[in-house]
Scaffold this motif. Structure first.
Motif, PDB file in Angstrom:
ATOM      1  N   GLN A  63     -33.886 -51.484 -99.685  1.00 34.11           N
ATOM      2  CA  GLN A  63     -33.154 -50.256 -99.378  1.00 34.11           C
ATOM      3  C   GLN A  63     -33.966 -49.392 -98.425  1.00 34.11           C
ATOM      4  O   GLN A  63     -35.197 -49.365 -98.488  1.00 34.11           O
ATOM      5  CB  GLN A  63     -32.876 -49.447-100.647  1.00 34.11           C
ATOM      6  CG  GLN A  63     -31.985 -50.141-101.629  1.00 34.11           C
ATOM      7  CD  GLN A  63     -31.729 -49.305-102.873  1.00 34.11           C
ATOM      8  OE1 GLN A  63     -32.550 -48.491-103.272  1.00 34.11           O
ATOM      9  NE2 GLN A  63     -30.581 -49.523-103.488  1.00 34.11           N
ATOM     10  N   ASP A  65     -33.548 -45.284 -96.896  1.00 35.05           N
ATOM     11  CA  ASP A  65     -32.784 -44.047 -96.976  1.00 35.05           C
ATOM     12  C   ASP A  65     -33.380 -42.968 -96.085  1.00 35.05           C
ATOM     13  O   ASP A  65     -34.608 -42.858 -95.967  1.00 35.05           O
ATOM     14  CB  ASP A  65     -32.761 -43.503 -98.411  1.00 35.05           C
ATOM     15  CG  ASP A  65     -32.074 -44.438 -99.366  1.00 35.05           C
ATOM     16  OD1 ASP A  65     -30.888 -44.715 -99.160  1.00 35.05           O
ATOM     17  OD2 ASP A  65     -32.732 -44.888-100.315  1.00 35.05           O
ATOM     18  N   SER A  77     -28.493 -50.672 -97.793  1.00 35.32           N
ATOM     19  CA  SER A  77     -29.133 -51.632 -98.700  1.00 35.32           C
ATOM     20  C   SER A  77     -28.671 -53.038 -98.330  1.00 35.32           C
ATOM     21  O   SER A  77     -27.542 -53.235 -97.888  1.00 35.32           O
ATOM     22  CB  SER A  77     -28.799 -51.322-100.169  1.00 35.32           C
ATOM     23  OG  SER A  77     -27.428 -51.489-100.412  1.00 35.32           O
ATOM     24  N   ALA A 101     -24.664 -52.715 -97.633  1.00 34.35           N
ATOM     25  CA  ALA A 101     -23.886 -51.512 -97.916  1.00 34.35           C
ATOM     26  C   ALA A 101     -24.530 -50.300 -97.254  1.00 34.35           C
ATOM     27  O   ALA A 101     -25.752 -50.229 -97.115  1.00 34.35           O
ATOM     28  CB  ALA A 101     -23.781 -51.276 -99.419  1.00 34.35           C
ATOM     29  N   ARG A 103     -24.590 -46.257 -98.038  1.00 30.97           N
ATOM     30  CA  ARG A 103     -24.284 -45.426 -99.190  1.00 30.97           C
ATOM     31  C   ARG A 103     -24.990 -44.089 -99.073  1.00 30.97           C
ATOM     32  O   ARG A 103     -25.914 -43.958 -98.264  1.00 30.97           O
ATOM     33  CB  ARG A 103     -24.700 -46.121-100.473  1.00 30.97           C
ATOM     34  CG  ARG A 103     -26.179 -46.252-100.587  1.00 30.97           C
ATOM     35  CD  ARG A 103     -26.632 -47.433-101.346  1.00 30.97           C
ATOM     36  NE  ARG A 103     -28.025 -47.721-101.303  1.00 30.97           N
ATOM     37  CZ  ARG A 103     -29.020 -47.053-100.816  1.00 30.97           C
ATOM     38  NH1 ARG A 103     -28.823 -45.908-100.263  1.00 30.97           N
ATOM     39  NH2 ARG A 103     -30.246 -47.455-100.868  1.00 30.97           N
ATOM     40  N   GLN A 105     -25.216 -39.715-100.853  1.00 31.21           N
ATOM     41  CA  GLN A 105     -24.735 -38.637-101.713  1.00 31.21           C
ATOM     42  C   GLN A 105     -25.023 -37.306-101.035  1.00 31.21           C
ATOM     43  O   GLN A 105     -26.019 -37.168-100.329  1.00 31.21           O
ATOM     44  CB  GLN A 105     -25.371 -38.681-103.092  1.00 31.21           C
ATOM     45  CG  GLN A 105     -26.859 -38.435-103.128  1.00 31.21           C
ATOM     46  CD  GLN A 105     -27.413 -38.536-104.533  1.00 31.21           C
ATOM     47  OE1 GLN A 105     -26.746 -38.972-105.460  1.00 31.21           O
ATOM     48  NE2 GLN A 105     -28.652 -38.128-104.707  1.00 31.21           N
ATOM     49  N   THR A 115     -20.301 -38.714-103.622  1.00 37.67           N
ATOM     50  CA  THR A 115     -20.996 -39.982-103.421  1.00 37.67           C
ATOM     51  C   THR A 115     -20.088 -40.912-102.621  1.00 37.67           C
ATOM     52  O   THR A 115     -18.864 -40.819-102.705  1.00 37.67           O
ATOM     53  CB  THR A 115     -21.379 -40.647-104.754  1.00 37.67           C
ATOM     54  OG1 THR A 115     -20.191 -40.944-105.489  1.00 37.67           O
ATOM     55  CG2 THR A 115     -22.282 -39.742-105.579  1.00 37.67           C
ATOM     56  N   PHE A 116     -20.702 -41.823-101.863  1.00 38.37           N
ATOM     57  CA  PHE A 116     -19.905 -42.757-101.071  1.00 38.37           C
ATOM     58  C   PHE A 116     -20.666 -44.057-100.870  1.00 38.37           C
ATOM     59  O   PHE A 116     -21.890 -44.100-100.933  1.00 38.37           O
ATOM     60  CB  PHE A 116     -19.520 -42.148 -99.723  1.00 38.37           C
ATOM     61  CG  PHE A 116     -20.704 -41.752 -98.886  1.00 38.37           C
ATOM     62  CD1 PHE A 116     -21.279 -42.650 -98.005  1.00 38.37           C
ATOM     63  CD2 PHE A 116     -21.237 -40.480 -98.986  1.00 38.37           C
ATOM     64  CE1 PHE A 116     -22.365 -42.283 -97.234  1.00 38.37           C
ATOM     65  CE2 PHE A 116     -22.333 -40.110 -98.227  1.00 38.37           C
ATOM     66  CZ  PHE A 116     -22.892 -41.016 -97.345  1.00 38.37           C
ATOM     67  N   GLN A 117     -19.895 -45.113-100.660  1.00 33.88           N
ATOM     68  CA  GLN A 117     -20.462 -46.423-100.367  1.00 33.88           C
ATOM     69  C   GLN A 117     -19.428 -47.255 -99.627  1.00 33.88           C
ATOM     70  O   GLN A 117     -18.258 -47.266 -99.986  1.00 33.88           O
ATOM     71  CB  GLN A 117     -20.867 -47.142-101.658  1.00 33.88           C
ATOM     72  CG  GLN A 117     -21.429 -48.527-101.405  1.00 33.88           C
ATOM     73  CD  GLN A 117     -21.919 -49.178-102.687  1.00 33.88           C
ATOM     74  OE1 GLN A 117     -22.451 -48.509-103.563  1.00 33.88           O
ATOM     75  NE2 GLN A 117     -21.726 -50.471-102.793  1.00 33.88           N
ATOM     76  N   GLY A 119     -19.241 -51.312 -98.179  1.00 36.84           N
ATOM     77  CA  GLY A 119     -20.044 -52.517 -98.185  1.00 36.84           C
ATOM     78  C   GLY A 119     -19.270 -53.804 -98.034  1.00 36.84           C
ATOM     79  O   GLY A 119     -18.040 -53.836 -98.073  1.00 36.84           O
ATOM     80  N   VAL A 132     -14.605 -49.683 -99.751  1.00 36.10           N
ATOM     81  CA  VAL A 132     -15.142 -48.336 -99.638  1.00 36.10           C
ATOM     82  C   VAL A 132     -14.954 -47.661-100.982  1.00 36.10           C
ATOM     83  O   VAL A 132     -13.908 -47.808-101.617  1.00 36.10           O
ATOM     84  CB  VAL A 132     -14.411 -47.535 -98.538  1.00 36.10           C
ATOM     85  CG1 VAL A 132     -14.875 -46.102 -98.496  1.00 36.10           C
ATOM     86  CG2 VAL A 132     -14.587 -48.212 -97.186  1.00 36.10           C
ATOM     87  N   ARG A 133     -15.962 -46.954-101.417  1.00 33.17           N
ATOM     88  CA  ARG A 133     -15.897 -46.242-102.693  1.00 33.17           C
ATOM     89  C   ARG A 133     -16.373 -44.816-102.460  1.00 33.17           C
ATOM     90  O   ARG A 133     -17.394 -44.586-101.821  1.00 33.17           O
ATOM     91  CB  ARG A 133     -16.825 -46.928-103.688  1.00 33.17           C
ATOM     92  CG  ARG A 133     -16.843 -46.318-105.055  1.00 33.17           C
ATOM     93  CD  ARG A 133     -17.843 -46.988-105.951  1.00 33.17           C
ATOM     94  NE  ARG A 133     -17.728 -48.438-105.870  1.00 33.17           N
ATOM     95  CZ  ARG A 133     -18.588 -49.271-106.433  1.00 33.17           C
ATOM     96  NH1 ARG A 133     -19.613 -48.819-107.090  1.00 33.17           N
ATOM     97  NH2 ARG A 133     -18.416 -50.566-106.330  1.00 33.17           N
TER      98      ARG A 133
END
Length: 140
Positions: A63, A65, A77, A101, A103, A105, A115-117, A119, A132-133
């Protein structure tokens, strides 16, 4: 178990038990090394997952960030290895997996974050998954 070392280095090791809504229950042992510097964080994790009598499912996760404020971040990640997944009628499978992914926050208030992701997950010979989340996180 966590160890905070000098110059932004951290080590962590442990075991997690996870139970999903289906029949899947797993135990995961993990070891993580991470480093924080300036506005960045990078980490490497090695984990081994097991459920009942299934074979071990080892994997690697890397990962990176960017921390654009004290609690807000965006990152990428990449994972490679094996994972256990409940594929319904196919049962619990120990599959080869590769995923990537993006991602992050963003805290809206001291106790609420967005929050988002997004991937892509490839399970070898099974259909790849992408999605997408987005969510709200509440800190108690």
């Amino acid at each position: 178990m966590k160890f905070n070392l000098e110059d932004g280095w951290k080590l962590q090791a442990g075991i997690r038990h996870m139970q999903y809504s289906g029949a899947l229950q797993t135990r995961v042992g993990f070891f993580t090394v991470e480093r924080y510097w300036e506005s960045f964080r990078t980490s490497y994790s090695y984990q081994v997952e097991r459920s009942g009598g299934t074979a071990l499912a080892p994997s690697h996760v890397l990962q990176f960030d960017y921390l654009y404020s004290r609690r807000d971040s965006i990152g990428v990640s990449v994972a490679n290895g094996r994972e256990l997944a409940d594929f319904g009628p196919l049962g619990i499978l120990n599959t080869e997996t590769r995923n990537v992914a993006i991602r992050g926050q963003h805290w809206l208030k001291p106790d609420w974050a967005l929050t988002f992701q997004a991937g892509y997950n490839n399970h070898g010979s099974l259909p790849a998954q992408q999605g997408v989340r987005m969510g709200l996180r509440h800190s108690f």
